[in-house]
Design a protein around this motif. Structure first.
Motif, PDB file in Angstrom:
ATOM      1  N   LYS A  34       0.809  -1.218   0.000  1.00 34.49           N
ATOM      2  CA  LYS A  34       0.000   0.000   0.000  1.00 34.49           C
ATOM      3  C   LYS A  34       0.843   1.269   0.000  1.00 34.49           C
ATOM      4  O   LYS A  34       0.332   2.365  -0.246  1.00 34.49           O
ATOM      5  CB  LYS A  34      -0.952  -0.006   1.196  1.00 34.49           C
ATOM      6  CG  LYS A  34      -0.263  -0.038   2.548  1.00 34.49           C
ATOM      7  CD  LYS A  34      -1.284  -0.093   3.670  1.00 34.49           C
ATOM      8  CE  LYS A  34      -0.616  -0.143   5.042  1.00 34.49           C
ATOM      9  NZ  LYS A  34      -1.623  -0.217   6.139  1.00 34.49           N
ATOM     10  N   PHE A  35       2.134   1.134   0.293  1.00 35.48           N
ATOM     11  CA  PHE A  35       3.030   2.296   0.279  1.00 35.48           C
ATOM     12  C   PHE A  35       3.805   2.397  -1.032  1.00 35.48           C
ATOM     13  O   PHE A  35       4.694   3.239  -1.171  1.00 35.48           O
ATOM     14  CB  PHE A  35       4.022   2.206   1.447  1.00 35.48           C
ATOM     15  CG  PHE A  35       3.368   2.127   2.791  1.00 35.48           C
ATOM     16  CD1 PHE A  35       2.713   3.235   3.330  1.00 35.48           C
ATOM     17  CD2 PHE A  35       3.364   0.948   3.504  1.00 35.48           C
ATOM     18  CE1 PHE A  35       2.101   3.163   4.563  1.00 35.48           C
ATOM     19  CE2 PHE A  35       2.749   0.873   4.741  1.00 35.48           C
ATOM     20  CZ  PHE A  35       2.119   1.985   5.276  1.00 35.48           C
ATOM     21  N   GLY A  36       3.476   1.517  -1.978  1.00 35.45           N
ATOM     22  CA  GLY A  36       4.149   1.555  -3.265  1.00 35.45           C
ATOM     23  C   GLY A  36       5.479   0.845  -3.301  1.00 35.45           C
ATOM     24  O   GLY A  36       6.209   0.921  -4.294  1.00 35.45           O
ATOM     25  N   GLN A  37       5.816   0.108  -2.241  1.00 35.88           N
ATOM     26  CA  GLN A  37       7.065  -0.625  -2.171  1.00 35.88           C
ATOM     27  C   GLN A  37       6.848  -2.080  -2.598  1.00 35.88           C
ATOM     28  O   GLN A  37       5.763  -2.640  -2.417  1.00 35.88           O
ATOM     29  CB  GLN A  37       7.635  -0.585  -0.753  1.00 35.88           C
ATOM     30  CG  GLN A  37       7.947   0.816  -0.252  1.00 35.88           C
ATOM     31  CD  GLN A  37       8.993   1.493  -1.108  1.00 35.88           C
ATOM     32  OE1 GLN A  37      10.036   0.909  -1.420  1.00 35.88           O
ATOM     33  NE2 GLN A  37       8.705   2.726  -1.518  1.00 35.88           N
ATOM     34  N   PRO A  38       7.876  -2.699  -3.173  1.00 35.30           N
ATOM     35  CA  PRO A  38       7.719  -4.107  -3.580  1.00 35.30           C
ATOM     36  C   PRO A  38       7.359  -4.994  -2.391  1.00 35.30           C
ATOM     37  O   PRO A  38       7.911  -4.836  -1.298  1.00 35.30           O
ATOM     38  CB  PRO A  38       9.100  -4.468  -4.138  1.00 35.30           C
ATOM     39  CG  PRO A  38       9.709  -3.164  -4.530  1.00 35.30           C
ATOM     40  CD  PRO A  38       9.194  -2.160  -3.537  1.00 35.30           C
ATOM     41  N   LEU A  39       6.446  -5.925  -2.627  1.00 33.99           N
ATOM     42  CA  LEU A  39       6.113  -6.890  -1.586  1.00 33.99           C
ATOM     43  C   LEU A  39       7.312  -7.785  -1.316  1.00 33.99           C
ATOM     44  O   LEU A  39       8.038  -8.175  -2.238  1.00 33.99           O
ATOM     45  CB  LEU A  39       4.936  -7.762  -2.008  1.00 33.99           C
ATOM     46  CG  LEU A  39       3.550  -7.129  -2.059  1.00 33.99           C
ATOM     47  CD1 LEU A  39       2.542  -8.142  -2.583  1.00 33.99           C
ATOM     48  CD2 LEU A  39       3.127  -6.629  -0.683  1.00 33.99           C
ATOM     49  N   THR A  40       7.509  -8.104  -0.049  1.00 30.06           N
ATOM     50  CA  THR A  40       8.586  -9.015   0.332  1.00 30.06           C
ATOM     51  C   THR A  40       8.055 -10.078   1.285  1.00 30.06           C
ATOM     52  O   THR A  40       7.058  -9.875   1.986  1.00 30.06           O
ATOM     53  CB  THR A  40       9.765  -8.278   1.017  1.00 30.06           C
ATOM     54  OG1 THR A  40       9.300  -7.678   2.230  1.00 30.06           O
ATOM     55  CG2 THR A  40      10.352  -7.225   0.096  1.00 30.06           C
TER      56      THR A  40
END
Length: 572
Positions: free
Chosen positions: A544-550
């Motif tokens: 939701k923050f625009g960062q790649p899922l990890t």
């Protein structure tokens, strides 16, 4: 034939009726009906120590039931501790008899099949920590749960552990943790121990006589498995496979010769395998097979495998694992369906359907599929509409589909003219998090004097489900996600830099451990063991923050297993 049933470690029990055997030892008297032993060879080999009564019951043996591995383990103990003389052929014949007529019903065996399948799992069978400490501190809980015994036999098994294993008495005598909601004990009352709770649980959960065994015993018959079987399989790190398994009669009624053809849904690669199998108890398969040209790579799916499978009582379906590796770390998860003339669906080409998608292509693989399909005859679940038949043949149907914006998320069933493949098609609104599986891994150093133990990981996308929270039972397993892999430090020891020494992770998440032995390039010359995170980073999916899922999994890289126990002779 003593060992597991050894009279030398069977002492008179408090509050138990006892009798004196012919050699003067005290033995507990059974109050339950036994299961008579009728096999001539078993009586011949076991009768010197296990006396037979007028009903045909043999002491100890007639009050226990277990798997092929359990009986094999028992016979080994007789040879080791009590001097039983038995040839390999005789041993196999005795195991065949006992596994059939003193074995488990299919419904009893199925929950513990992960033990002979050599799976590493978080055991869900353990009822509480007291039973865990008493029964699962030294081995899998599936080990005792693979047996059914009389109440007396369960008590004698505890006594055997105390006699043979020094740590068992300490485990059993340890005071149990208070049970939730239990009233406090009266002052001066001796504490309830782990051993007491474990014994009570096992006597109730795994008695000698059960409804399942009572229903199965008159149904036991020679296995009829010859013919063609449809195969759906998954190989971690390589994806899904479909194909056929041909089973032909072997040297005896419970032995078979096999040939398999598997096709990867991801790459189209075709594998051919040939092998043999042996069936215990009419349903429990143990076998071996190998590919036409086994490669040298440790994860090569053409390598020789051991096969452990469970067949349903109606002999129309089966499931299990075909595994290999020095630590059994590689393996196909296999589901079998007996082939017929009706349409059958085996799998769906690698596809994830996102809500709102238009013209998504879906490849459905099966057998006997109709070639004159119409879009209305294919069901992909609520909110997914088949718009066009791209191609249709007996083995495959390729269609395009539109997914409504409000399509129900989850794994949809696929249906074609009465054939159904349940929970096969992932439909999702968003991938909320990644899960790396297995979540806890174990690899072993090697390559110099000892074999390496590898680790294979996968990254799966999940949706949060209706409650909007991750990690809850309603979460939706969406499927494999395209990721990049890396190793990160697990902060256990300051400045040990495990990630630089334990091994390497390939692009498809195969972990190869480093060599065993001291490493002069490491601080203090330590071995290459350590703890690390195996990290997956999504290439396109964002949070939701625009960062790649990890996502990440915990991996322990440890020393070789210098001593191992196994029963390979149970397999073909």
């Amino acid at each position: 034939m003593l060992g597991l049933f050894s009279a030398s470690v069977v002492m008179a029990q408090a509050n138990k009726p006892v009798a004196t055997t012919a050699d003067g030892d005290k033995a507990a008297v059974e109050s339950e009906d036994g299961i008579p032993v009728t096999d001539r060879l078993t009586i011949e080999k076991c009768g010197a120590c296990h006396q037979q009564d007028e009903k045909g019951n043999m002491s100890r043996i007639s009050w226990a039931r277990t798997t092929p591995e359990g009986w094999s383990q028992a016979i080994k103990r007789m040879v080791r501790l009590n001097g039983l003389e038995i040839t390999p052929d005789e041993s196999r014949a005795v195991v065949k008899y006992l596994s059939t007529w003193h074995g488990l019903a299919p419904e009893e065996a199925r929950p513990v099949m992960y033990l002979p399948e050599k799976r590493i799992v978080d055991e869900a069978l353990i009822p509480n920590d007291s039973v865990r400490q008493a029964c699962a501190a030294c081995h899998a809980f599936a080990q005792p749960m693979s047996w059914r015994r009389s109440k007396t036999e369960w008590k004698l098994l505890q006594d055997l552990h105390v006699a043979l294993y020094s740590q068992a008495e300490a485990q059993y005598r340890r005071p149990a943790d208070p049970q939730p909601g239990a009233a406090p004990s009266a002052p001066g009352t001796p504490p309830v121990t782990n051993g007491q709770l474990a014994l009570e649980f096992m006597q109730k959960a795994a008695p000698l006589h059960t409804v399942e065994w009572g229903n199965w015993r008159p149904r036991i018959r020679t296995p009829y498995l010859a013919g063609k079987w449809l195969v759906s399989a998954h190989l971690p790190g390589r994806g899904d496979y479909v194909g056929e398994l041909t089973v032909a009669p072997g040297k005896s009624a419970d032995e078979f010769v096999t040939g398999a053809t598997l096709r990867s849904l991801s790459t189209g690669e075709t594998l051919t395998r040939a092998g043999t199998g042996l069936v215990y108890g009419g349903y429990s398969w143990r076998g071996r097979s190998k590919g036409a040209t086994p490669g040298a790579a440790p994860d090569d799916p053409n390598r020789e495998t051991r096969e452990t499978m469970w067949f349903a009582p109606d002999q129309k379906s089966g499931e299990g694992r075909w595994f290999w590796g020095e630590y059994n770390e590689f393996g196909f998860d296999v589901a079998l369906t007996r082939a017929g003339t009706e349409p059958a669906i085996l799998g769906v080409g690698p596809v994830l359907l996102k809500a709102g998608a238009k013209g998504a292509q879906v490849r459905i693989v099966g057998a006997n599929l109709p070639s004159d399909l119409k879009p209305a005859e294919i069901s992909l679940g609520e909110g997914v509409t088949v718009t066009r038949i791209v191609s249709a043949s007996a083995g495959e149907a390729v269609v395009t589909a539109d997914v409504a914006a409000n399509a129900v998320p989850g794994r949809h069933d696929i249906g074609i003219r009465g054939a159904t493949l349940a929970q096969a098609l992932p439909v999702y609104a968003a991938i909320d998090y990644l899960k790396v599986v297995p979540e806890t891994g174990l690899a072993r150093l090697g390559g110099v004097k000892h074999p390496k133990g590898y680790g294979q990981f996968e990254a799966l996308g999940y949706g949060n489900g209706a409650d909007g929270k991750p990690g809850t039972p309603d979460d939706v397993k969406i499927g494999p996600v395209d990721v990049t892999w890396s190793i990160d430090e697990f902060m256990a020891v300051y400045n040990d830099d495990d990630k630089d020494f334990v091994g390497a992770l390939s692009a498809n998440a195969l972990f190869t451990p480093a060599s065993e032995g001291p490493n002069p390039n490491r601080r203090f010359g330590r071995n290459n063991y350590g703890e690390v995170w195996v990290v997956a980073t999504a290439k396109t999916e964002k949070d939701k923050f625009g960062q790649p899922l990890t996502g990440r999994a915990y991996l322990v890289v440890t020393v070789p297993a210098y001593q191992r126990w196994d029963q390979p002779e149970v397999s073909q």
